[in-house]
Design an enzyme around this catalytic site. Sequence first.
Site, PDB file in Angstrom:
ATOM      1  N   ALA A 192     -11.035  -8.150   1.301  1.00  0.00           N
ATOM      2  CA  ALA A 192     -11.151  -6.607   1.846  1.00  0.00           C
ATOM      3  C   ALA A 192     -10.376  -6.326   3.335  1.00  0.00           C
ATOM      4  O   ALA A 192      -9.729  -7.609   3.304  1.00  0.00           O
ATOM      5  CB  ALA A 192     -12.156  -6.161   2.431  1.00  0.00           C
ATOM      6  N   ASN A 193     -10.567  -5.301   3.614  1.00  0.00           N
ATOM      7  CA  ASN A 193      -9.801  -5.042   4.872  1.00  0.00           C
ATOM      8  C   ASN A 193     -10.964  -5.208   6.153  1.00  0.00           C
ATOM      9  O   ASN A 193     -11.633  -4.052   5.034  1.00  0.00           O
ATOM     10  CB  ASN A 193      -9.093  -3.598   4.210  1.00  0.00           C
ATOM     11  CG  ASN A 193      -7.219  -3.794   3.925  1.00  0.00           C
ATOM     12  OD1 ASN A 193      -7.362  -4.740   3.403  1.00  0.00           O
ATOM     13  ND2 ASN A 193      -6.763  -3.097   3.857  1.00  0.00           N
ATOM     14  N   ARG A 194     -10.366  -5.213   7.299  1.00  0.00           N
ATOM     15  CA  ARG A 194     -11.484  -4.482   7.833  1.00  0.00           C
ATOM     16  C   ARG A 194     -11.536  -2.881   8.719  1.00  0.00           C
ATOM     17  O   ARG A 194     -10.351  -2.961   8.981  1.00  0.00           O
ATOM     18  CB  ARG A 194     -10.947  -5.606   9.205  1.00  0.00           C
ATOM     19  CG  ARG A 194     -11.571  -6.121  10.160  1.00  0.00           C
ATOM     20  CD  ARG A 194     -11.529  -6.304  11.631  1.00  0.00           C
ATOM     21  NE  ARG A 194     -11.055  -8.171  11.244  1.00  0.00           N
ATOM     22  CZ  ARG A 194     -11.813  -9.024  11.181  1.00  0.00           C
ATOM     23  NH1 ARG A 194     -12.647  -8.908  11.185  1.00  0.00           N
ATOM     24  NH2 ARG A 194     -11.188 -10.111  11.064  1.00  0.00           N
TER      25      ARG A 194
END
Length: 217
Positions: A29-31
Amino acid sequence: GQGGALAGRHILVTAGPTHEPIDPVRYIANRSSGKQGFAIAGALAALGARVTLVAGPVTLPTPPGVTRIDVETARQMAAAVDAALPADAAVMVAAVADWHVDAAGQKIKKQADGAPPALALTENPDILAGLAANPRRPALVVGFAAETEKVVEHATAKRARKGADWIVANDVSGDVMGGANNSVHIVTANGVESWPDLPKEAVAMRLAERIAAALGS
Ligand code: C5P
């Protein structure tokens, strides 16, 4: 809403991260907290727009008056965006994962010999670029750019590359991620406007007003 500068308009917003499963218990995932995108959806609704918010996995409450569609992956987000068309404007705030994994059906087990699994990554669709090139393209397409250096330069290049009308660029070298404030630059065909450091709700309200002005409503 009934009255308001955006009454009768339909605006699409993406927000949050995407999760790309590796197996049933793991993902990449991305932050992204989703705060800025949710605030923008709320501000557009407060001005009377019909807002469709396509949200990745976040725990934020849905802003009043907003229709929310929850998705997990980038491919699901792309499909939900397409299904929500037509729209007068789109604001793509989501931090979309650039790649997905061909997910394993069962939990990947650690090997006795310590050999780590190899992840084969496949590029995800670029939802913003796809929408900008879509025959059903909204009249106004706004993208975001999180940069850690040369913020305006990179955002200007991104605007051209993706075919967006505006890029809202923010410097994420500080504590913007998950923080309450944001300082942004609005990159348009007419140049760059730099806004002061503001709470994310204030950035959202200013952007919603600017969108209303651009749509001529
Ligand atoms: O290329 P980058 O991820 O920095 O671009 C950011 C902008 O593009 C954001 O508006 C983001 O929502 C959008 N984007 C997208 N689909 C992707 C990657 C980024 O819509 N696969």
